[in-house]
Design an enzyme around this catalytic site. Sequence first.
Site, PDB file in Angstrom:
ATOM      1  N   TYR A  72     106.833  39.523  26.526  1.00 58.89           N
ATOM      2  CA  TYR A  72     106.137  40.291  25.484  1.00 58.89           C
ATOM      3  C   TYR A  72     106.137  39.531  24.163  1.00 58.89           C
ATOM      4  CZ  TYR A  72     104.513  44.414  22.941  1.00 58.89           C
ATOM      5  OH  TYR A  72     103.775  45.290  22.186  1.00 58.89           O
ATOM      6  N   PHE A 124      75.940  35.582  14.243  1.00 59.49           N
ATOM      7  CA  PHE A 124      75.884  36.031  15.634  1.00 59.49           C
ATOM      8  C   PHE A 124      75.823  37.567  15.672  1.00 59.49           C
ATOM      9  CE2 PHE A 124      78.022  36.984  19.746  1.00 59.49           C
ATOM     10  CZ  PHE A 124      77.127  36.326  20.567  1.00 59.49           C
ATOM     11  N   ASP A 125      75.282  38.121  16.762  1.00 59.41           N
ATOM     12  CA  ASP A 125      75.060  39.579  16.767  1.00 59.41           C
ATOM     13  C   ASP A 125      76.335  40.417  16.597  1.00 59.41           C
ATOM     14  OD1 ASP A 125      75.798  38.824  19.339  1.00 59.41           O
ATOM     15  OD2 ASP A 125      74.545  40.298  20.338  1.00 59.41           O
ATOM     16  N   ASP A 215      82.721  30.322  12.557  1.00 60.56           N
ATOM     17  CA  ASP A 215      82.586  31.080  13.798  1.00 60.56           C
ATOM     18  C   ASP A 215      82.369  29.998  14.860  1.00 60.56           C
ATOM     19  OD1 ASP A 215      81.971  32.745  15.862  1.00 60.56           O
ATOM     20  OD2 ASP A 215      80.295  33.763  14.878  1.00 60.56           O
ATOM     21  N   ALA A 217      82.666  29.382  18.352  1.00 57.16           N
ATOM     22  CA  ALA A 217      82.554  29.468  19.812  1.00 57.16           C
ATOM     23  C   ALA A 217      82.151  28.140  20.466  1.00 57.16           C
ATOM     24  CB  ALA A 217      81.563  30.564  20.188  1.00 57.16           C
ATOM     25  N   LYS A 258      83.570  30.518  25.510  1.00 55.61           N
ATOM     26  CA  LYS A 258      82.568  29.450  25.406  1.00 55.61           C
ATOM     27  C   LYS A 258      83.288  28.104  25.551  1.00 55.61           C
ATOM     28  CE  LYS A 258      80.145  33.086  23.882  1.00 55.61           C
ATOM     29  NZ  LYS A 258      80.359  33.516  22.527  1.00 55.61           N
ATOM     30  N   HIS A 450      70.813  46.294  22.272  1.00 56.52           N
ATOM     31  CA  HIS A 450      70.305  45.470  23.372  1.00 56.52           C
ATOM     32  C   HIS A 450      71.095  45.608  24.664  1.00 56.52           C
ATOM     33  CE1 HIS A 450      73.219  43.084  21.146  1.00 56.52           C
ATOM     34  NE2 HIS A 450      73.378  42.309  22.191  1.00 56.52           N
TER      35      HIS A 450
END
Length: 458
Positions: A72, A124-125, A215, A217, A258, A450
């Site tokens: 843990y 990004f969305d 960001d 990815a 990604k 979407h």
Amino acid sequence: MNLPYAEPYKIKMVEQITKSTKKQRLEWIKEAKYNLFNLKSSQVFIDLLTDSGTGAMSDKQWSEMMIGDESYAGASSFYKMKDAIKKIFGFDYFLPTHQGRAAENVLFSAMIKEGDIVPGNSHFDTTKGHIEFRKAKAVDCTIDEAFDTTIEHPFKGNLDLQKLENVLKKYPKEKIPMIIVTITCNSSGGQPVSIQNMKDVKELAEKYEIPVFFDSARFAENAYFIKLREKEFADKTIKEIVTKMFKYSDGMTMSSKKDAIVNMGGFIAMRSEELYKKASVFNIMFEGFVTYGGMSGRDMNALAQGLDEATEFDYLESRVEQVALLGKRCVEFGIQIQKPFGGHAIFIDCKKFLPQLPKEQYIAQTLAIELYIEGGIRGVEIGTILADRDPETRENRYPELEFVRLAIPRRTYTNNHIEYVAAVLKNVFDRRNEITKGYSISYEAPIMRHFTVELEKI
Ligand SMILES: *Cc1c(COP(=O)(O)O)cnc(C)c1O
């Protein structure tokens, strides 16, 4: 003769995929309310919906899974990931999260409040979703060239420094918690950001005392393009370029699905201990204790190994060249796509493919459905449905570009699969004039519609 590139791996295990008939697909897509997210994977032959979490792990990653530490607190797997992040990105602090949007949720909880402004390059969305959910505003400062698919610009992910400075000038710094630089820029077509631009953005940000977050990815694909297109870095290794890139950021959010080539996982990394402490509170609430935060020990191990593999030149060359193979076929057939080719996907310019369709009938979605019906290929709409409604006026936001994105999973399909996809595209392109009607929406969610939207044929 110059030797061509070849994949720096061979196949040890295969997975069956199933073909179907056009008749079956017509039925299935209707049952799915013309939303490709609603299809079962068994109804899809070649799945190019996303390159997120769909890659093939290596034998080394699988063996790392076996020695994961599921403690843990203080698991060795946590330290393996910590070391990998320090070595590759240079950050001292990090928090594991279950995926990229969770990283956004935790970081933004610590940094973004109602009324804030968050400039960036085509957010990004999920990033935009998390900003707007907090009643803050994402401002797109991408260069104009990104919105013309016919222009060959080497770094279409770049931020327009003038647009950015206008935003920084207009609002007090208390209202701008961060600038987000997305590498590569997904929404404008998997397009890279240059190191020069990262440097310029950072300098501007420092002038206005605003932190910069990447960001990240597809950071490795971005580094590969820098090596190819930014002269100064031609002789550097990918890992050296990555180190250099992240010097111009104060932190990062990562979707490890990604460029860390794992099926699930993410993280936030940062330089500031103070921010780390603040974000830790939200990580514990939303994700898990700071040394696992939503990830199993085995998954952290595979992620650390994946970061190392994804930052090797030969792997990146075979990946990006496979995407380019599909791009080249499109060019041969006369299909307009975003150029230069993106790092993880080919983006078809649907307004040019189906000029006869009005935008109110969801042009890109119509093409995505046609590709499925023709050959069992699942792509994704990056157009009006994804752009969603304006949170204030509730009007449809019509983006300048309507794309179908065909994303190529990492190390998953062969070049024969790519040739099959190209043939499907060609067949639909040949009968494009017969596609005269699109779709209307019969159900949509209030945010990020979407994923669950339902459509009817007009
Ligand atoms: C995928 C992605 C995210 C969100 O990550 P998830 O792992 O899907 O939650 C955020 N930003 C970018 C640029 C992405 O590509």
